[in-house]
Design an enzyme around this catalytic site. Sequence first.
Site, mmCIF file in Angstrom:
data_model
loop_
_atom_site.group_PDB
_atom_site.id
_atom_site.type_symbol
_atom_site.label_atom_id
_atom_site.label_comp_id
_atom_site.label_asym_id
_atom_site.label_seq_id
_atom_site.Cartn_x
_atom_site.Cartn_y
_atom_site.Cartn_z
ATOM 1 N N GLU B 60 -2.312 3.658 1.413
ATOM 2 C CA GLU B 60 -1.271 3.498 2.286
ATOM 3 C C GLU B 60 -0.266 4.641 2.437
ATOM 4 O O GLU B 60 0.026 4.811 3.632
ATOM 5 C CB GLU B 60 -0.874 1.981 2.084
ATOM 6 C CG GLU B 60 -1.476 1.011 2.404
ATOM 7 C CD GLU B 60 -2.525 0.638 1.224
ATOM 8 O OE1 GLU B 60 -2.551 1.257 0.306
ATOM 9 O OE2 GLU B 60 -3.482 -0.167 1.462
ATOM 10 N N HIS B 127 -0.477 -11.843 0.009
ATOM 11 C CA HIS B 127 -1.014 -11.632 1.249
ATOM 12 C C HIS B 127 -0.330 -12.607 2.411
ATOM 13 O O HIS B 127 -0.863 -13.276 3.336
ATOM 14 C CB HIS B 127 -2.556 -12.297 1.197
ATOM 15 C CG HIS B 127 -3.608 -11.219 0.809
ATOM 16 N ND1 HIS B 127 -3.536 -11.043 -0.565
ATOM 17 C CD2 HIS B 127 -4.381 -10.372 1.233
ATOM 18 C CE1 HIS B 127 -4.479 -10.187 -0.930
ATOM 19 N NE2 HIS B 127 -5.104 -9.825 0.091
HETATM 20 C C1 TPP Z 1 -3.215 -1.169 -2.031
HETATM 21 C C2 TPP Z 1 -4.185 -2.265 -1.363
HETATM 22 N N1 TPP Z 1 -4.652 -1.916 0.016
HETATM 23 C C3 TPP Z 1 -5.530 -2.727 0.625
HETATM 24 C C4 TPP Z 1 -5.929 -3.863 0.081
HETATM 25 C C5 TPP Z 1 -6.942 -4.647 0.851
HETATM 26 N N2 TPP Z 1 -8.366 -4.680 0.311
HETATM 27 C C6 TPP Z 1 -8.482 -5.677 -0.640
HETATM 28 S S1 TPP Z 1 -10.120 -5.276 -1.294
HETATM 29 C C7 TPP Z 1 -10.102 -3.997 -0.636
HETATM 30 C C8 TPP Z 1 -11.397 -3.130 -0.778
HETATM 31 C C9 TPP Z 1 -11.838 -2.967 -2.107
HETATM 32 O O1 TPP Z 1 -12.792 -2.064 -2.364
HETATM 33 P P1 TPP Z 1 -13.191 -1.601 -4.000
HETATM 34 O O2 TPP Z 1 -12.093 -1.028 -4.536
HETATM 35 O O3 TPP Z 1 -14.287 -0.876 -3.763
HETATM 36 O O4 TPP Z 1 -13.771 -2.935 -4.717
HETATM 37 P P2 TPP Z 1 -14.660 -4.056 -4.207
HETATM 38 O O5 TPP Z 1 -14.210 -4.974 -3.250
HETATM 39 O O6 TPP Z 1 -15.765 -3.288 -3.850
HETATM 40 O O7 TPP Z 1 -15.207 -4.765 -5.477
HETATM 41 C C10 TPP Z 1 -9.024 -3.722 0.220
HETATM 42 C C11 TPP Z 1 -8.999 -2.468 1.460
HETATM 43 C C12 TPP Z 1 -5.537 -4.050 -1.230
HETATM 44 N N3 TPP Z 1 -5.795 -4.782 -1.838
HETATM 45 N N4 TPP Z 1 -4.670 -3.158 -1.866
#
Ligand code: TPP
Lengths: 354, 326
Positions: B60, B127
């Site tokens: 972000e 959220h």
């Molecule tokens: C700082 C932040 N930005 C955005 C999000 C929204 N978000 C939640 S899960 C996710 C994707 C996460 O991907 P990854 O770290 O690869 O974990 P996975 O879901 O594959 O286990 C996003 C963008 C968040 N939780 N935290």
Amino acid sequence: MALPATRPTGAFPSGAAGAALSTDQLLEIYYYLRLTRTLEERLVALYRQTKVIGGLFRSLGQEGESVASAYALERGRNKDILSPLIRNLGSMLVMGAQPIEILRQYMAKADSPTRGRELNVHFNDLEKGYLGQISHLGDMIPVMAGIALSFKMRGQPRVGLVYIGDGGTSTGTFHEGLNLAAVQRLPMVVVGEYNHWAYSTPPEKQFAVKDLADKAKGYGIPAVTVDGNDVFAVYEATKFALDRARRGKGVHFIEVKTYRRKGHAEHDDQHYVPKDVLDLWSKSNDPMDRYTQRILAADLVEQKELKEIDDRVRVAVDQATDACVNEPLPAAESALPDVYVDPPAAEKLWFKAL
Amino acid sequence: MAEVTFLEALRQGLWEEMERDERVFILGEDVGLYGGAFKVTDGFAKKFGESRVIDTPISEAAIVGAAAGAAHMGLRPVAEMQFIDFISCAYDMLTNYVATARYRAGLATPMVVRGPCGGYVRGGPFHSQNPEAAFLHTPGLKIVYPATVRDAKGLIKSSIRDDDPVLYLEHKWLYRRIKEQLPEGEEILTPIGQARIAREGKHLSIITYGATLWKSLEAAAQLEQQDGVSVEVLDLRTLLPLDDAAIVSTVKKTNKVLIVHEDTRTGGIAGEIAARINEQAFEWLDGPIMRVTAHDVPLPYAPTLEDFVLPQTDDIVRAARWLSKY
Ligand SMILES: Cc1ncc(C[n+]2csc(CCOP(=O)(O)OP(=O)(O)O)c2C)c(N)n1
Ligand SMILES: [Mg+2]
């Protein structure tokens, strides 16, 4: 023990790492794999019945790395500490989280570990050795560095293990936390989960290195990439990293290559994931299938023993569900206490008393 | 005329500005081919290309910082926070860098940061947030918070055209819940800095914005019916800068004010509004300025808890009834 070699994703390992585990331990690992999968299937059913209040996040296909990495920890009071992510249900269960606690959390029950305040696996039990995440990705890395710092300051032979997703490695807190831990040579192990997706974003849009392990160079820490769907490989790599950290050698990064086989959450139909790739991972690279075949083929356990575990797990999940599904939600005013120690509760606002 | 949702109106506004001005581009997590977590930018990458609808890493601070740099160079970035709760990760960039750029360095930073905010959706503490108060204290930023379908469109368009950085807060509870007929072919531009009277009334004013506009309107209708109390409802629409004239004018008309917001009470914008009324229309008041807000706790997940913590229509009815009798 030598540093485990990187194994190509999808290949069945030939190493004899399993030999170091007793039959009881092999069966226990199987139990946690099965429990994770069965409990998650139960959560899906409850989600469809709208009993799960918020979203539901699956770990299908990632149970192996979760269970195996947690299983390598020293567990129990005043032992290692782990911080799981949303897809590390298996790790939580290995650390001693109870199925009924997970069910109550998802259904926001009054008697859930957070008493309805937080979602899903966002809860702690520091005595058992796990610290719940918050949603903000990356934040648990510096927090785990602090936990590891406390171990170092007190001269305790304990290690902190923290997970990060391929997407989560793009956050500022991941960088800052890992760098601090590296500079301080803290007893910490980071498990980077390369599951090929961060919501809809593939790795090539997330980072310009090939492997997550490549990032470790920038922090001056060792790293290894392992086949995340090979329970033995993950166990062995984690054990090695933990031993090393425990001996005061500092942070270790383990990249597990795996695949997210469901959408980001239940609402996501993952239309952006190629069907044939999904099929390949589920048909020929499922961590549970591979583990089961391996321990059976090597005559380490008997089919009948696995069947007994399957039955035991089904009964346990049924019983846990029955015990809590009709429990009440928390009382409204229980929202107010615990913002601070003192004052003990937030003020109830004036208009509620009218 | 076509009936559209809040979300569709926002989409249309973004789309029209992308079509009108090639300097406008979008960046954020999963905004491209996936079309955004809530599908606000669905179809944009196909139409405008992946070079103008950029999928970013989960970063972000980088999203907001890069938007600022591009804005200095004459582009008009629209940065999406997947959930507005994650804007805290870009707090430094927004408050220290972006907000001060014009004043300290004479730099133009025409950019928009937007994202879904708000509760009533069982989203739990991370959220559901309403971050306006954290940025209200930051000279140099503008904050808009549309509550209607028309303003969802009109304010995104005005925000993109504004020459200063704008934080555009969109309540996810409103996304698909409210619908309105919008004229086709008419350019809808809601001026930044102007509140709107959402309901005329004589006896008492409710000043509000966002999702609680709808709860306030519901309460006003009940009070009219059950108590014969005529309630005026002012929809602020822009939180920074506040429309003092509209606030003072409704106070002078009804002489009683209830300020309603979903954000927590302490340090919330209601305190600022009350202070301004005190300074500019004290003599016109026939009762204390009262607040209906969330309780001062992190927002909990369980429906029973969330419903208690957040202001509900019933709370507004009881509070307004009490004030009307004062
Ligand atoms: C700082 C932040 N930005 C955005 C999000 C929204 N978000 C939640 S899960 C996710 C994707 C996460 O991907 P990854 O770290 O690869 O974990 P996975 O879901 O594959 O286990 C996003 C963008 C968040 N939780 N935290
Ligand atoms: Mg991932």
